[in-house]
Design a protein around this motif. Sequence first.
Motif, PDB file in Angstrom:
ATOM      1  N   HIS A 529       0.848  -1.186   0.000  1.00  0.00           N
ATOM      2  CA  HIS A 529       0.000   0.000   0.000  1.00  0.00           C
ATOM      3  C   HIS A 529       0.882   1.234   0.000  1.00  0.00           C
ATOM      4  O   HIS A 529       1.886   1.301   0.722  1.00  0.00           O
ATOM      5  N   LEU A 530       0.522   2.218  -0.817  1.00  0.00           N
ATOM      6  CA  LEU A 530       1.291   3.453  -0.928  1.00  0.00           C
ATOM      7  C   LEU A 530       0.442   4.638  -0.502  1.00  0.00           C
ATOM      8  O   LEU A 530      -0.712   4.761  -0.915  1.00  0.00           O
ATOM      9  N   ALA A 531       1.016   5.504   0.325  1.00  0.00           N
ATOM     10  CA  ALA A 531       0.364   6.745   0.733  1.00  0.00           C
ATOM     11  C   ALA A 531       1.333   7.898   0.506  1.00  0.00           C
ATOM     12  O   ALA A 531       2.544   7.724   0.535  1.00  0.00           O
ATOM     13  N   GLN A 532       0.763   9.091   0.267  1.00  0.00           N
ATOM     14  CA  GLN A 532       1.558  10.303   0.083  1.00  0.00           C
ATOM     15  C   GLN A 532       1.014  11.361   1.055  1.00  0.00           C
ATOM     16  O   GLN A 532       0.224  12.219   0.668  1.00  0.00           O
ATOM     17  N   PRO A 533       1.451  11.298   2.332  1.00  0.00           N
ATOM     18  CA  PRO A 533       0.895  12.217   3.327  1.00  0.00           C
ATOM     19  C   PRO A 533       1.169  13.676   3.010  1.00  0.00           C
ATOM     20  O   PRO A 533       0.371  14.553   3.339  1.00  0.00           O
ATOM     21  N   GLU A 534       2.314  13.972   2.398  1.00  0.00           N
ATOM     22  CA  GLU A 534       2.644  15.302   1.899  1.00  0.00           C
ATOM     23  C   GLU A 534       3.224  15.146   0.510  1.00  0.00           C
ATOM     24  O   GLU A 534       3.820  14.109   0.193  1.00  0.00           O
ATOM     25  N   ALA A 535       3.072  16.168  -0.303  1.00  0.00           N
ATOM     26  CA  ALA A 535       3.573  16.078  -1.669  1.00  0.00           C
ATOM     27  C   ALA A 535       5.065  15.762  -1.660  1.00  0.00           C
ATOM     28  O   ALA A 535       5.869  16.496  -1.083  1.00  0.00           O
ATOM     29  N   GLY A 536       5.446  14.644  -2.282  1.00  0.00           N
ATOM     30  CA  GLY A 536       6.846  14.257  -2.372  1.00  0.00           C
ATOM     31  C   GLY A 536       7.327  13.363  -1.251  1.00  0.00           C
ATOM     32  O   GLY A 536       8.458  12.874  -1.290  1.00  0.00           O
ATOM     33  N   THR A 537       6.484  13.125  -0.229  1.00  0.00           N
ATOM     34  CA  THR A 537       6.805  12.189   0.849  1.00  0.00           C
ATOM     35  C   THR A 537       5.923  10.955   0.686  1.00  0.00           C
ATOM     36  O   THR A 537       4.708  11.079   0.547  1.00  0.00           O
ATOM     37  N   PHE A 538       6.548   9.780   0.729  1.00  0.00           N
ATOM     38  CA  PHE A 538       5.809   8.553   0.443  1.00  0.00           C
ATOM     39  C   PHE A 538       6.005   7.544   1.563  1.00  0.00           C
ATOM     40  O   PHE A 538       7.099   7.411   2.113  1.00  0.00           O
ATOM     41  N   VAL A 539       4.953   6.846   1.887  1.00  0.00           N
ATOM     42  CA  VAL A 539       5.001   5.799   2.905  1.00  0.00           C
ATOM     43  C   VAL A 539       4.469   4.511   2.275  1.00  0.00           C
ATOM     44  O   VAL A 539       3.311   4.452   1.850  1.00  0.00           O
ATOM     45  N   TRP A 540       5.331   3.508   2.222  1.00  0.00           N
ATOM     46  CA  TRP A 540       4.961   2.201   1.703  1.00  0.00           C
ATOM     47  C   TRP A 540       4.691   1.265   2.886  1.00  0.00           C
ATOM     48  O   TRP A 540       5.504   1.183   3.815  1.00  0.00           O
ATOM     49  N   THR A 541       3.611   0.549   2.832  1.00  0.00           N
ATOM     50  CA  THR A 541       3.296  -0.442   3.860  1.00  0.00           C
ATOM     51  C   THR A 541       3.264  -1.818   3.213  1.00  0.00           C
ATOM     52  O   THR A 541       2.536  -2.048   2.244  1.00  0.00           O
ATOM     53  N   SER A 542       4.084  -2.723   3.745  1.00  0.00           N
ATOM     54  CA  SER A 542       4.226  -4.055   3.151  1.00  0.00           C
ATOM     55  C   SER A 542       3.086  -4.967   3.586  1.00  0.00           C
ATOM     56  O   SER A 542       2.366  -4.671   4.549  1.00  0.00           O
ATOM     57  N   PRO A 543       2.923  -6.102   2.916  1.00  0.00           N
ATOM     58  CA  PRO A 543       1.887  -7.052   3.331  1.00  0.00           C
ATOM     59  C   PRO A 543       2.081  -7.566   4.768  1.00  0.00           C
ATOM     60  O   PRO A 543       1.121  -7.996   5.394  1.00  0.00           O
ATOM     61  N   THR A 544       3.326  -7.517   5.287  1.00  0.00           N
ATOM     62  CA  THR A 544       3.553  -7.974   6.662  1.00  0.00           C
ATOM     63  C   THR A 544       3.229  -6.898   7.690  1.00  0.00           C
ATOM     64  O   THR A 544       3.311  -7.145   8.889  1.00  0.00           O
ATOM     65  N   GLY A 545       2.900  -5.685   7.229  1.00  0.00           N
ATOM     66  CA  GLY A 545       2.505  -4.631   8.145  1.00  0.00           C
ATOM     67  C   GLY A 545       3.578  -3.630   8.487  1.00  0.00           C
ATOM     68  O   GLY A 545       3.337  -2.688   9.249  1.00  0.00           O
ATOM     69  N   HIS A 546       4.781  -3.765   7.943  1.00  0.00           N
ATOM     70  CA  HIS A 546       5.849  -2.804   8.200  1.00  0.00           C
ATOM     71  C   HIS A 546       5.707  -1.613   7.255  1.00  0.00           C
ATOM     72  O   HIS A 546       5.349  -1.781   6.080  1.00  0.00           O
ATOM     73  N   SER A 547       5.998  -0.418   7.767  1.00  0.00           N
ATOM     74  CA  SER A 547       5.917   0.802   6.958  1.00  0.00           C
ATOM     75  C   SER A 547       7.318   1.373   6.739  1.00  0.00           C
ATOM     76  O   SER A 547       8.165   1.352   7.642  1.00  0.00           O
ATOM     77  N   TYR A 548       7.535   1.888   5.535  1.00  0.00           N
ATOM     78  CA  TYR A 548       8.833   2.435   5.150  1.00  0.00           C
ATOM     79  C   TYR A 548       8.609   3.784   4.484  1.00  0.00           C
ATOM     80  O   TYR A 548       7.877   3.876   3.490  1.00  0.00           O
ATOM     81  N   GLU A 549       9.234   4.812   5.042  1.00  0.00           N
ATOM     82  CA  GLU A 549       9.048   6.161   4.493  1.00  0.00           C
ATOM     83  C   GLU A 549      10.143   6.485   3.493  1.00  0.00           C
ATOM     84  O   GLU A 549      11.321   6.178   3.700  1.00  0.00           O
ATOM     85  N   ARG A 550       9.745   7.100   2.430  1.00  0.00           N
ATOM     86  CA  ARG A 550      10.685   7.614   1.427  1.00  0.00           C
ATOM     87  C   ARG A 550      10.570   9.129   1.458  1.00  0.00           C
ATOM     88  O   ARG A 550       9.595   9.707   0.992  1.00  0.00           O
ATOM     89  N   ALA A 551      11.564   9.782   2.038  1.00  0.00           N
ATOM     90  CA  ALA A 551      11.546  11.224   2.227  1.00  0.00           C
ATOM     91  C   ALA A 551      11.788  11.938   0.893  1.00  0.00           C
ATOM     92  O   ALA A 551      12.313  11.349  -0.058  1.00  0.00           O
ATOM     93  N   PRO A 552      11.406  13.225   0.791  1.00  0.00           N
ATOM     94  CA  PRO A 552      11.675  13.978  -0.438  1.00  0.00           C
ATOM     95  C   PRO A 552      13.170  14.010  -0.763  1.00  0.00           C
ATOM     96  O   PRO A 552      14.010  14.025   0.136  1.00  0.00           O
ATOM     97  N   ARG A 553      13.485  14.008  -2.024  1.00  0.00           N
ATOM     98  CA  ARG A 553      14.872  14.015  -2.479  1.00  0.00           C
ATOM     99  C   ARG A 553      15.336  15.449  -2.768  1.00  0.00           C
ATOM    100  O   ARG A 553      14.578  16.268  -3.301  1.00  0.00           O
ATOM    101  N   ARG A 554      16.575  15.718  -2.449  1.00  0.00           N
ATOM    102  CA  ARG A 554      17.189  16.992  -2.812  1.00  0.00           C
ATOM    103  C   ARG A 554      17.496  16.994  -4.303  1.00  0.00           C
ATOM    104  O   ARG A 554      17.936  15.989  -4.856  1.00  0.00           O
ATOM    105  N   VAL A 555      17.290  18.130  -4.949  1.00  0.00           N
ATOM    106  CA  VAL A 555      17.698  18.294  -6.340  1.00  0.00           C
ATOM    107  C   VAL A 555      19.186  18.591  -6.404  1.00  0.00           C
ATOM    108  O   VAL A 555      19.917  18.037  -7.225  1.00  0.00           O
ATOM    109  N   ILE A 556      19.646  19.488  -5.531  1.00  0.00           N
ATOM    110  CA  ILE A 556      21.064  19.860  -5.492  1.00  0.00           C
ATOM    111  C   ILE A 556      21.734  19.021  -4.415  1.00  0.00           C
ATOM    112  O   ILE A 556      21.382  19.108  -3.239  1.00  0.00           O
ATOM    113  N   PRO A 557      22.699  18.191  -4.781  1.00  0.00           N
ATOM    114  CA  PRO A 557      23.325  17.322  -3.783  1.00  0.00           C
ATOM    115  C   PRO A 557      24.139  18.121  -2.776  1.00  0.00           C
ATOM    116  O   PRO A 557      24.667  19.199  -3.077  1.00  0.00           O
TER     117      PRO A 557
END
Length: 620
Positions: A529-557
């Motif tokens: 399951h995928l959710a986007q609580p804020e634009a560019g922030t993503f939270v993936w929830t696996s079938p086992t119930g664990h959640s993994y956040e993918r924070a926004p990425r910087r354009v300029i390293p």
Amino acid sequence: MFEQVFASLPEGVATTPPGATLGALLEQVDPRAVSPHDTVTLALAWRRQLSHHEARYARAAREAALADPDLPGGRREGYGEFGADELRVALVESRTRVSKLLGQAQTAIEAIPELWAAWDAGLIDADRVRLCVTWTSSLSAEHAASVVRRVLPEAPALTLAGLIERLQQLATALDPLWAERLYENSRRQRRVRARRTESGTVNLSGLDLPLDAGALSTAHVEALALRAKALGHPGLIDTIRADIYLALLSPRPEGWADDALVAHVAANACPTDPRGRRAPVHVGGPPPAGEPADDRPEAEPRDAEPDDAEPDGTDDERETSSRPRGGGTRRSRIELRVGLLTLLGADEKPGFLPGYGVVHAPFARNFARQLCAAEWRVAVTDEEGRLIAALLTRRRPPGYATTPTDVPPIVPRPVVELHVRESELAALRLRDHPTWVAMLTDLQEQLRAWRPPEPRTPDDARRRVPPAALARWIQMRDRTCIFPPCRASALTADIDHTVAVVDDGPTAGANLDAACRHDHRVKHEAGWHLAQPEAGTFVWTSPTGHSYERAPRRVIPDVPDPAPGRYRSSTAPEGLASDEPIWTDDPYPDDARTGRAPPGSPPPRSPLPRTGRLPDEPPF
């Protein structure tokens, strides 16, 4: 339906530091008896424990190599020429493998103790330690320590490929002149090697080729392969690429152009080759009626090539499909990311070629000239490097405006993405860059008129396919596929609705994301399951119930300013060209030709090449 009863994990498994206590807890658990949710927690705990044991093993091996019963304390200061020999016998390992182990231990324990501490604490594993050592092996000890210390806090959250990229990025930014010299010295050693495989086929390798020519050649092979596929070649895209590659290298009749070559390859397809996929992979449902099913389960998915729009005022009306339209993969699409200030010569920050890695500033400036016909995007950011505007420009400075007419077009069209902070763009004085006045003026005017490409009416929000400007915004915002460990460029990904259109999800920035084909299918077909609580922030929830956040990425390293050290880093190439025959048992040079120390006498730094491949392992 029946109720399942699972064993509980001992308290503290998820939080106990690695060592004897955690080991005792883990030994109590049968992985088959715990819940699916707890298996993930258990695996993470075992990985921390394993990393701890590997760190202790490396320290013990180092002490064994330093052991000398004839010296006070039974210990010498350095390994010595024969210090590794007993370990070779006791461990039944080659000199190369023992040398690798001792080189990593010496660097982690003696030269960069913070690296061993993170290893011992289970924060990073042996593979990440190896990369930190091998990918800084040509740097001076001062710069190597600086790079590793800076990357250590990020390393646990980076894939191995991502860690290599970050190490390259920091090292190149710290000493741009070193990176340029290393590239040039290696480029001068370019060569071709052929090796017969055990099965009787041949591997033909081009080594240390110029990156710009190599990337363009790869894109050209890909374009011709796709054309052959479109003409009806029934094979896998990989085998078609190989046939194109051989046809390009084979003697050809006078005047045999690309059209004739493609037709020849398509007409001479080997009937015994495995057949490729003829229908696209349809995400979230079965293929449309009448389309043939794929008869090869492991065949490569076919991605769509988006339509590239010029900034002529029609972008909002043109649509880019998030669905496959056929035509092959996009992994060979050329994409150059570089700072606008770097292109202007105002700094020496490294650039990036997705799929190829970090590039030094002079290379980026030169390659941008070769990509003048590409789509030039400009990412304007805030002070933290976050995207605030995604611009397009047709303007090019003199020398960039045209391409040679005898160069075949590259399909799909390349992209050059420039990035610049809003304050930096506003502060640029046009008189300091007279050849760039038209382009800089265009960008400043576009930025003043910029508005996010969000839907303007309810009907726009209900459109299934986002307009080009919105798709481009999502690609530039997300940077990569938004599945947390995935590094596939967003330019090659599907534009996906976080909440599906059929579930009333709007076609708007806060509900769109860039997902590569596999991870798009993970969401639709694997129970994630995928959710986007804020634009560019993503939270993936696996079938086992664990959640993994993918924070926004910087354009300029985030990279350091150049800081040449007291000691010069090595710029010696790893391989040397020669007048030897093209045939060889191993296309990669051996240690004797590279001038490295014998593996039995490990230096303070790892003797491994930056590829991380052991010299005595097969090259292919």
